[in-house]
Design a protein around this motif. Structure first.
Motif: not given
Length: 94
Positions: A30-53
């Motif tokens: 419920g704390e995750i806003d669908p319009d907030t940038l992933f970068a604003d949540y601290g998404l880094d390249s390592v997690y981005a690749l994991t999320f893609c997988a």
């Protein structure tokens, strides 16, 4: 997975993406806003690749390694994924 990929809707996908992001951040979905940038949540390249997988495993499709940067919010990502994967699977997805 009990639900077939063909039955996945944009709403289902948004819920799943939100749950995945919340789990990674150790926050309530419920704390995750669908319009907030992933970068604003601290998404880094390592997690981005994991999320893609995770997305590939969940949908059974291949996505670009840069999809989270090209579609930087949950809402944008759902729109892209729905148009390119779910949208071709039936009338339930838009």
């Amino acid at each position: 997975m009990s639900e077939s990929r063909a039955e996945t809707t944009a709403e289902d996908l948004a819920r799943w993406l939100t749950q995945q992001m919340a789990a990674h951040l150790q926050r309530d979905p419920g704390e995750i806003d669908p319009d907030t940038l992933f970068a604003d949540y601290g998404l880094d390249s390592v997690y981005a690749l994991t999320f893609c997988a995770d997305i590939e495993d969940h949908l059974g499709v291949t996505v670009s390694d840069t999809v989270l940067w090209d579609h930087p919010t949950i809402r944008d990502l759902v729109g892209h994924l729905t148009a390119t994967t779910v949208g071709t699977q039936g009338p339930a997805a838009r």
